[in-house]
Motif scaffolding. Sequence first.
Motif, mmCIF file in Angstrom:
data_model
loop_
_atom_site.group_PDB
_atom_site.id
_atom_site.type_symbol
_atom_site.label_atom_id
_atom_site.label_comp_id
_atom_site.label_asym_id
_atom_site.label_seq_id
_atom_site.Cartn_x
_atom_site.Cartn_y
_atom_site.Cartn_z
ATOM 1 N N ASP A 72 0.839 -1.199 0.000
ATOM 2 C CA ASP A 72 0.000 0.000 0.000
ATOM 3 C C ASP A 72 0.872 1.246 0.000
ATOM 4 O O ASP A 72 1.917 1.281 0.633
ATOM 5 N N SER A 73 0.419 2.273 -0.695
ATOM 6 C CA SER A 73 1.103 3.557 -0.695
ATOM 7 C C SER A 73 0.065 4.655 -0.570
ATOM 8 O O SER A 73 -1.005 4.566 -1.174
ATOM 9 N N HIS A 74 0.386 5.678 0.202
ATOM 10 C CA HIS A 74 -0.530 6.803 0.360
ATOM 11 C C HIS A 74 -0.039 8.036 -0.398
ATOM 12 O O HIS A 74 -0.615 9.117 -0.263
ATOM 13 N N GLY A 75 1.016 7.882 -1.178
ATOM 14 C CA GLY A 75 1.541 9.014 -1.930
ATOM 15 C C GLY A 75 1.881 8.598 -3.340
ATOM 16 O O GLY A 75 1.377 7.597 -3.849
ATOM 17 N N GLY A 76 2.729 9.375 -3.979
ATOM 18 C CA GLY A 76 3.091 9.121 -5.361
ATOM 19 C C GLY A 76 4.367 8.334 -5.527
ATOM 20 O O GLY A 76 4.867 8.207 -6.641
ATOM 21 N N GLY A 77 4.918 7.797 -4.429
ATOM 22 C CA GLY A 77 6.079 6.931 -4.531
ATOM 23 C C GLY A 77 7.372 7.668 -4.750
ATOM 24 O O GLY A 77 7.458 8.897 -4.736
ATOM 25 N N SER A 80 7.948 10.700 -7.032
ATOM 26 C CA SER A 80 7.592 12.050 -6.577
ATOM 27 C C SER A 80 6.287 12.593 -7.145
ATOM 28 O O SER A 80 6.038 13.807 -7.052
ATOM 29 N N TYR A 81 5.434 11.742 -7.709
ATOM 30 C CA TYR A 81 4.153 12.250 -8.188
ATOM 31 C C TYR A 81 3.338 12.761 -7.007
ATOM 32 O O TYR A 81 3.388 12.183 -5.915
ATOM 33 N N PRO A 82 2.588 13.841 -7.198
ATOM 34 C CA PRO A 82 1.851 14.418 -6.066
ATOM 35 C C PRO A 82 0.870 13.459 -5.410
ATOM 36 O O PRO A 82 0.558 13.602 -4.232
ATOM 37 N N SER A 83 0.371 12.482 -6.156
ATOM 38 C CA SER A 83 -0.548 11.500 -5.582
ATOM 39 C C SER A 83 -0.471 10.224 -6.400
ATOM 40 O O SER A 83 0.104 10.190 -7.489
ATOM 41 N N ALA A 84 -1.052 9.166 -5.865
ATOM 42 C CA ALA A 84 -1.158 7.917 -6.620
ATOM 43 C C ALA A 84 -2.145 8.112 -7.769
ATOM 44 O O ALA A 84 -2.978 9.026 -7.739
ATOM 45 N N PRO A 85 -2.092 7.272 -8.808
ATOM 46 C CA PRO A 85 -3.072 7.378 -9.889
ATOM 47 C C PRO A 85 -4.499 7.253 -9.355
ATOM 48 O O PRO A 85 -4.737 6.598 -8.334
ATOM 49 N N ARG A 285 14.018 10.762 -0.128
ATOM 50 C CA ARG A 285 13.430 10.084 1.018
ATOM 51 C C ARG A 285 12.390 10.986 1.655
ATOM 52 O O ARG A 285 12.670 11.737 2.571
ATOM 53 N N ARG A 286 11.180 10.893 1.139
ATOM 54 C CA ARG A 286 10.135 11.778 1.573
ATOM 55 C C ARG A 286 9.027 10.979 2.224
ATOM 56 O O ARG A 286 8.782 9.840 1.878
ATOM 57 N N GLY A 287 8.344 11.593 3.125
ATOM 58 C CA GLY A 287 7.241 10.926 3.792
ATOM 59 C C GLY A 287 6.023 10.881 2.912
ATOM 60 O O GLY A 287 5.963 11.509 1.858
ATOM 61 N N PRO A 288 4.973 10.145 3.323
ATOM 62 C CA PRO A 288 3.755 10.052 2.522
ATOM 63 C C PRO A 288 3.045 11.389 2.445
ATOM 64 O O PRO A 288 3.149 12.222 3.331
ATOM 65 N N SER A 289 2.299 11.610 1.354
ATOM 66 C CA SER A 289 1.547 12.837 1.194
ATOM 67 C C SER A 289 0.504 12.948 2.288
ATOM 68 O O SER A 289 -0.154 11.975 2.636
ATOM 69 N N ALA A 290 0.308 14.133 2.788
ATOM 70 C CA ALA A 290 -0.627 14.313 3.887
ATOM 71 C C ALA A 290 -2.070 14.198 3.424
ATOM 72 O O ALA A 290 -2.930 13.745 4.148
ATOM 73 N N SER A 291 -2.324 14.628 2.179
ATOM 74 C CA SER A 291 -3.702 14.616 1.699
ATOM 75 C C SER A 291 -3.724 14.333 0.217
ATOM 76 O O SER A 291 -3.814 15.240 -0.601
ATOM 77 N N PRO A 292 -3.611 13.051 -0.195
ATOM 78 C CA PRO A 292 -3.590 12.742 -1.619
ATOM 79 C C PRO A 292 -4.853 13.239 -2.295
ATOM 80 O O PRO A 292 -5.952 13.118 -1.764
ATOM 81 N N SER A 293 -4.702 13.801 -3.479
ATOM 82 C CA SER A 293 -5.873 14.260 -4.206
ATOM 83 C C SER A 293 -6.485 13.111 -4.981
ATOM 84 O O SER A 293 -5.940 12.034 -5.061
ATOM 85 N N ALA A 294 -7.631 13.384 -5.592
ATOM 86 C CA ALA A 294 -8.378 12.307 -6.239
ATOM 87 C C ALA A 294 -7.674 11.790 -7.469
ATOM 88 O O ALA A 294 -7.833 10.639 -7.833
ATOM 89 N N GLY A 295 -6.912 12.591 -8.158
ATOM 90 C CA GLY A 295 -6.288 12.126 -9.387
ATOM 91 C C GLY A 295 -5.102 12.987 -9.743
ATOM 92 O O GLY A 295 -4.871 14.039 -9.163
ATOM 93 N N ARG A 296 -4.364 12.558 -10.745
ATOM 94 C CA ARG A 296 -3.140 13.254 -11.119
ATOM 95 C C ARG A 296 -3.462 14.460 -11.979
ATOM 96 O O ARG A 296 -4.174 14.363 -12.966
ATOM 97 N N ALA A 297 -2.925 15.610 -11.590
ATOM 98 C CA ALA A 297 -3.013 16.839 -12.367
ATOM 99 C C ALA A 297 -4.437 17.195 -12.729
ATOM 100 O O ALA A 297 -4.745 17.525 -13.863
ATOM 101 N N THR A 298 -5.341 17.125 -11.788
ATOM 102 C CA THR A 298 -6.719 17.541 -12.014
ATOM 103 C C THR A 298 -7.015 18.741 -11.144
ATOM 104 O O THR A 298 -6.420 18.928 -10.090
#
Length: 328
Positions: A72-77, A80-85, A285-298
Motif C-alpha cells: 500500500d502507498s498513500h503518496g506518489g512513490g 515524486s508524483y503528487p498522488s497515486a493514480p 526520502r520523503r514521507g507520505p503525502s498528507a492529503s492525496p488528491s483524487a487524481g493526477r493533475a486535475t
Amino acid sequence: MTDPGTAPSPPRRPGRRRAPGVPSTRTLAGSAAAALAAMLGITLALRAGAAPACAAPPTGGTAHTGKATFYDSHGGGNCSYPSAPTDRRYVALGPTGYAAGAACGGQLDVTGPRGTVRVLVTDQCPECEPGHLDLSAEAFARIADPVQGVVPVSYRAVVDPPLAGPLTFRIKEGASRWWFAVLVGDHGNPLRSVEVRQGGSWRPAVRQDYNYWLLESGAGAGPYAIRVTDVRGHRATATGIELAPGRVQRSDVRMYGGTSARPSVARRSPSPSPSARPGGAASARRGPSASPSAGRATSSTAPVPPPVGATVVAEAPLAAVPVAGCTG
C-alpha cells in the motif's frame, strides 16, 4: 507485501518506498587497496543515485516473466508524483528496473492467474530482484487472489499508451532563478531527456533518482521553454512554463497524438517534501503525502488562476535509442 501460503504476513509499510541506506561496513582481508577503492566508488555512486550496472526500465514491448507481490502507498512513490493514480493501479520496480528513476511514468501490462492489469510505474522497491513486481493492492487483486500473496506473472512495457492528457510540469519547492528542478507528467513512455532553453541554446537537465530533472545553476526567472523527449523518439516543446514551485502546470501539448485546445494550471496542496536549496540536491526520502488528491493533475474546487499561456511545438519522432549493453 505478503508472504505465500498461510504464513503470517509482515506488516505492510505504508507510504513511499525509500532508497536503500548506505551499504553496511564490510571487512576487507589482506592487501585490498584496489577492492577498497572499488567499494568506495560503488558507495559514492549509490549515494549519488546511480543505477545498478545495466539497469534499464522495461521498454519496447518485450515479454518478461517473474513474480508479483503487493503493498500500500498513500503518496506518489519514489517518482515524486503528487498522488497515486486515480485508479490506484501502480507498481514499484526493483533497482534494476527502476533504473534510478528512468522507469518513472512508464506503463506495464501485467498478467497473472486471473487476468491482465495495466499499471503505472510510480515507485522503487529496493529489496526486489529483477523480475519482481510490487503491485498496489488494487492492481494485484485484478490478477490474483490477494490471499496468495505471491504469484507468477508475465509482463511487458506498453508502447505509446493512451495519454491521460497534455504534458504537465511541476517546479519543485525551493526552486528559484538560481536552482531549477522540474517534474514532468503524463508523458506515456519513459523519458529520455528534458531540456530547458536559455540564452538561445538548449541546456540538458539531469534526471535525479526521485524523478525531478535538475539544473544545479538554475535556468533564470522564467517563463521557460521545456523540450521533452521520450525513449520512443517522440519529442515536444512547451513554452510559458512559470517559476511557480509546488504547482502543477498543464500545457496544451501531448507527447504524441495531437494537442489540446488550451493550457491550464491545476492547483494542489504542496507535497510534504523537503525544500530543495541551491548547492544541495533534494532528497528522494520523503514521507507520505498528507492529503492525496483524487487524481493526477486535475483541478481542485479552489479557484483556478488564468492559463499559463503555454504554446506548443510538436516535432517529428526521433529514432528510439536502446540502452547500451542492456536489452528489453
